[in-house]
Design a protein around this motif. Structure first.
Motif, PDB file in Angstrom:
ATOM      1  N   GLU A  11       0.829  -1.206   0.000  1.00  8.06           N
ATOM      2  CA  GLU A  11       0.000   0.000   0.000  1.00  8.06           C
ATOM      3  C   GLU A  11       0.864   1.257   0.000  1.00  8.06           C
ATOM      4  O   GLU A  11       0.608   2.207  -0.755  1.00  8.06           O
TER       5      GLU A  11
ATOM      6  N   ARG B  15       1.304   4.203  -2.933  1.00  7.90           N
ATOM      7  CA  ARG B  15       1.157   5.641  -2.645  1.00  7.90           C
ATOM      8  C   ARG B  15       2.399   6.418  -3.095  1.00  7.90           C
ATOM      9  O   ARG B  15       2.285   7.533  -3.611  1.00  7.90           O
TER      10      ARG B  15
ATOM     11  N   ALA C 203      -0.409   7.156   6.373  1.00  5.19           N
ATOM     12  CA  ALA C 203      -0.221   5.708   6.212  1.00  5.19           C
ATOM     13  C   ALA C 203       1.103   5.265   6.840  1.00  5.19           C
ATOM     14  O   ALA C 203       1.166   4.208   7.480  1.00  5.19           O
TER      15      ALA C 203
END
Length: 189
Positions: free
Chosen positions: A32, A36, A74
């Motif tokens: 993830e 990004r 994140a």
């Protein structure tokens, strides 16, 4: 001009360092974050792709800022595990530097020489032209080569000065320095 090129390299190094430090996180969160990072770097490249298109540049800057915030959140969430102090100590400062460099680079595109510098340059050019014309006016024989040469040299010098000040619009371009970011993006695939 050189400072702007150095900022591009700094930004590439900061993004590359943060990208590598994602390896310190658990493998479950890496995909993830890496996605990004790719989106973020794509948006940074988009910002400078066509700087003359003010609207698309503004939208790309907004997208970059949004992606920075998402990436930051994140990463902080992924570093929340107390078992990963080295990830927190290394990744968070790298992300912070990446964001700082992006801000520095964006501001460098808006900072230019004071208008008075360009006004003085134009006034001096006009004054030199008037003095040269006055000096040639007393001569019976017109020396076209001198007149054309003086006008051409003055115009070229002014053009080069403006070209260096706005390195994404003229003949002297900083775009080639973007290759380091393009290469970094290619290495992320």
């Amino acid at each position: 001009f050189e400072a702007r090129r150095a900022l591009i390299v700094e930004e590439a190094n900061a993004i590359g360092t943060a990208w590598l430090r994602v390896d310190l996180l658990p493998e479950s969160v890496q995909p993830e974050l890496r996605a990004r990072f790719r989106s973020y770097l794509d948006s940074r490249l988009e910002v400078y792709r066509d700087i003359a298109d003010v609207e698309s540049t503004r939208e790309a800057l907004e997208r970059s800022s949004t992606l920075q915030l998402e990436l930051w959140k994140a990463a902080i969430a992924a570093c929340g595990d107390p078992q990963l102090p080295q990830a927190t100590m290394l990744l968070v400062p790298a992300l912070n530097q990446m964001i700082d460099i992006a801000t520095s680079r964006s501001m460098a595109t808006t900072f230019h020489q004071p208008t008075i510098i360009f006004a003085v340059l134009m006034a001096l050019s006009l004054l030199a032209s008037l003095l040269a014309g006055f000096g040639m006016a007393g001569s019976r024989k017109q020396r076209w080569i001198h007149m054309i040469g003086f006008a051409a040299i003055t115009a070229i010098a002014i053009h080069v000065i403006f070209d260096l000040e706005y390195p994404r619009r003229g003949f002297i371009r900083v775009d080639s320095a973007d290759q380091v970011l393009i290469d970094l993006r290619a290495s992320m695939d």
